[in-house]
Design an enzyme around this catalytic site. Structure first.
Site, PDB file in Angstrom:
ATOM      1  N   CYS A 383     -12.148   8.532   2.598  1.00 39.18           N
ATOM      2  CA  CYS A 383     -13.013   9.680   2.290  1.00 39.18           C
ATOM      3  C   CYS A 383     -13.115  10.611   3.498  1.00 39.18           C
ATOM      4  CB  CYS A 383     -14.361   9.209   1.773  1.00 39.18           C
ATOM      5  SG  CYS A 383     -15.116  10.405   0.677  1.00 39.18           S
ATOM      6  N   HIS A 509     -12.885   5.573  -2.512  1.00 40.21           N
ATOM      7  CA  HIS A 509     -13.358   4.393  -1.776  1.00 40.21           C
ATOM      8  C   HIS A 509     -12.760   3.109  -2.363  1.00 40.21           C
ATOM      9  CE1 HIS A 509     -16.660   6.360   0.516  1.00 40.21           C
ATOM     10  NE2 HIS A 509     -16.507   7.255  -0.440  1.00 40.21           N
ATOM     11  N   GLU A 511     -12.693   0.268  -1.107  1.00 40.14           N
ATOM     12  CA  GLU A 511     -13.489  -0.918  -0.726  1.00 40.14           C
ATOM     13  C   GLU A 511     -14.440  -1.376  -1.835  1.00 40.14           C
ATOM     14  OE1 GLU A 511     -13.827   2.118   0.479  1.00 40.14           O
ATOM     15  OE2 GLU A 511     -15.886   2.620   1.063  1.00 40.14           O
TER      16      GLU A 511
HETATM   17  N1  GLN Z   1     -18.759  14.157   3.629  1.00 40.70           N
HETATM   18  C1  GLN Z   1     -17.535  14.129   2.919  1.00 40.70           C
HETATM   19  C2  GLN Z   1     -17.662  14.782   1.540  1.00 40.70           C
HETATM   20  O1  GLN Z   1     -18.738  14.900   1.019  1.00 40.70           O
HETATM   21  C3  GLN Z   1     -16.983  12.733   2.792  1.00 40.70           C
HETATM   22  C4  GLN Z   1     -17.855  11.819   1.988  1.00 40.70           C
HETATM   23  C5  GLN Z   1     -17.586  10.350   2.192  1.00 40.70           C
HETATM   24  O2  GLN Z   1     -16.967   9.958   3.193  1.00 40.70           O
HETATM   25  N2  GLN Z   1     -18.062   9.506   1.286  1.00 40.70           N
HETATM   26  O3  GLN Z   1     -16.686  15.161   0.957  1.00 40.70           O
END
Ligand code: GLN
Length: 545
Positions: A383, A509, A511
């Site tokens: 992310c 994600h 994970e």
């Molecule tokens: N802050 C970033 C976004 O909103 C990444 C979010 C995250 O790592 N879950 O796109």
């Protein structure tokens, strides 16, 4: 089985006793005997969900397929059971009040005064039974957050009292988890806090059926008898939960103590030998690794174990799969600079740049990406970690020195990461990100296609910003490829650098989906890449000697 059975897990004496792990372990034992089991968590705080909570407050925010932002205990439930959870598996006081107030606004209470009892307790009972009434489960385990005696827990305990009464003795039982402290000065284990917490529960009209006692030392027979006598439970229903070296030992510890047998007997269900073959094979591999690798976790909450819970657990699953011990070296991104990057990173066999929000620590993450990219160290960016990889590449390979994300710098000359169009008119912060499972099409001849062995995958998301497609051709020409795209919007889900040893960034994600039964393939491949990198480096340094 026609009637769903309900098991409530309450906590006494102190918080952090591991109710979630006990609930997940019991569920595992019941599932391993053929019972379709799910676990639900009721959280007594007023936030509608933990999505707006800082990880310092509440650890990781876990995300389900259907896009619920939930308590991290749901991660344990999925990792133990390998069954997805949903919106219905996590309910907070905020959510309960929100629905009651919305009903009141719609006039559904027909002019009545709306009160904690019966309206809030009715809503709690309704939420508890949603999973049971779905027909998908034989047994629903409901973990009640907080500690018995807390003001905010009262409506939940009252709802449990009513449900026990309405559903009948053999359809709803209560497991009370407490602490038996050891006073080293006296050399004694003490039962009094447990007696008091059972008494507090009884003052609300709820009798515990089973006591699970967290302890650092074995509970002697006479102490168990004493607990049984003073807490109104049968001696066999006093279950010891001794500290374990890994949470994955707890199902077997509970099996040895007969927790599943006591519970099934109380519910009037048959018990049999649970089939834990696969689980024990995992434990065997986890505890007897053949090799080891060291992976750096670059984040800004590294001092808190709970902030990256699912990532740490995914490494345990992937380590076992590769038969290696994965040492995680937590590195604070705020303290990482171009000057100390080599010192902090050069001995690592892989680097993971963690998800996150906001500006704090991002330049350190970018430095980390630069170092591993230039030194061919296997990299996984998740992310925000993937977004940092795109920024780093744009700045240092494409020469777009001002490249940034508009999350960090709204007026950047090169917004290579930008707010998603669908987010532009959103003002509310809670529950409004791109959440839950979305499709991703994978390009042939990529690491991703090798890893997933599938053309289309579904992974879980939690973000507002995305790879800016206006820069895609420029970035691809320079050598970083978009190897995963959302089929409807073209949103970049995966990036890779084919000329690098192993460099993968994912907007989602992975994970969240790693379980004991199904270690996530991307983590498995990343650990394998780290192991290969280590072996190759060792042979190079041996040749040089
Ligand atoms: N802050 C970033 C976004 O909103 C990444 C979010 C995250 O790592 N879950 O796109």
């Amino acid at each position: 089985m026609t009637t769903t059975k309900y098991i409530f897990v309450t906590g006494g004496v102190t918080s952090s006793l591991g109710k979630g792990i006990i609930a997940a372990s019991l569920a595992k034992l019941l599932q391993a005997q053929g019972y379709r089991t799910t676990i639900q968590k009721l959280d007594p705080y007023i936030n509608v969900d933990p999505g707006t909570l800082n990880p310092y407050e509440h650890g990781e925010c876990y995300v389900t397929d259907d896009g619920a932002e939930t308590d991290l205990d749901l991660g344990h439930y999925e990792r133990f059971l390998n069954v997805p959870t949903s919106q219905s598996n996590n309910v907070t006081t905020g959510r309960i009040y929100q629905s009651v107030i919305e009903k009141e606004r719609r006039g559904e209470f027909l002019g009545k005064t709306v009160q904690v009892i019966p309206h809030i307790t009715d809503e709690i009972k309704h939420r508890v039974q949603i999973l049971g009434k779905s027909g998908d489960y034989d047994i629903v385990i409901t973990e009640i957050g907080g500690t018995v005696g807390d003001i905010e827990s009262l409506p939940y305990v009252e709802a449990v009292r009513q449900l026990k009464w309405e559903l009948g003795e053999s359809n709803a039982i209560v497991i009370h988890l407490t602490l038996i402290p050891y006073l080293s000065a006296a050399g004694e284990l003490k039962t009094k806090p447990t007696q008091h917490s059972v008494k507090t529960l009884m003052e609300s009209g709820v009798m515990a059926d089973v006591l699970v006692c967290r302890t650092e030392h074995e509970l002697p027979e006479d102490l168990r008898d004493k607990l049984a006598k003073f807490c109104n439970v049968r001696p066999e229903a006093v279950i010891q939960s001794i500290d374990a070296s890994t949470i994955y030992d707890v199902p077997n510890l509970m099996l040895d103590q007969g927790l599943d047998t006591v519970v099934l007997k109380k519910l009037g269900l048959d018990s049999s030998e649970p089939d834990l073959t696969q689980w024990n094979q995992f434990l065997e591999r986890h505890k007897n690794p053949i090799g080891e690798v060291t992976i750096g976790l670059i984040g800004k909450y590294v001092e808190l174990q709970d902030s990256y819970k699912s990532i740490l657990e995914a490494f345990i699953h992937a380590g076992a799969e590769n038969e290696v011990k994965v040492h995680i070296e937590s590195i604070h991104s705020e303290h990482l600079t171009s000057k100390n990057a080599a010192k902090k990173l050069k001995h690592l066999h892989g680097v993971l740049v963690a998800p996150g929000f906001g500006e704090r620590g991002i330049e350190g993450k970018i430095e980390a990406v630069k170092y591993v990219r230039e030194h061919n160290i296997p990299f996984l960016g998740i992310c925000l970690g993937m977004q940092m990889a795109v920024i780093e590449y744009s700045r240092n390979v494409l020469g777009l020195k001002e490249a940034n994300s508009t999350e960090m710098d709204e007026t950047t000359a090169h917004p290579v990461i930008d707010l998603m169009a669908s987010q532009k008119d959103i003002v509310d912060k809670g529950g409004t990100m791109r959440l839950g499972a979305w499709d991703c099409d994978i390009a042939n001849d990529s690491i991703a296609s090798e890893v997933y062995k599938s053309h289309t995958i579904k992974e879980r998301h939690r973000h507002r910003y995305e790879f800016n497609n206006a820069y895609k051709s420029q970035i691809e020409e320079a050598g970083m490829k978009a190897t995963g795209l959302n089929p409807e919007t073209g949103l970049v889900e995966i990036i890779e650098i084919p000329s690098h040893n192993w460099f993968v960034g994912v907007q989602y994600h992975p994970e969240y989906k790693s379980t004991v039964a199904n270690p996530h393939p991307l983590f498995v491949a990343f650990v394998k890449a780290a192991l290969n990198f280590k072996t190759k480096n060792n042979s190079v340094s041996m040749a040089q000697n």
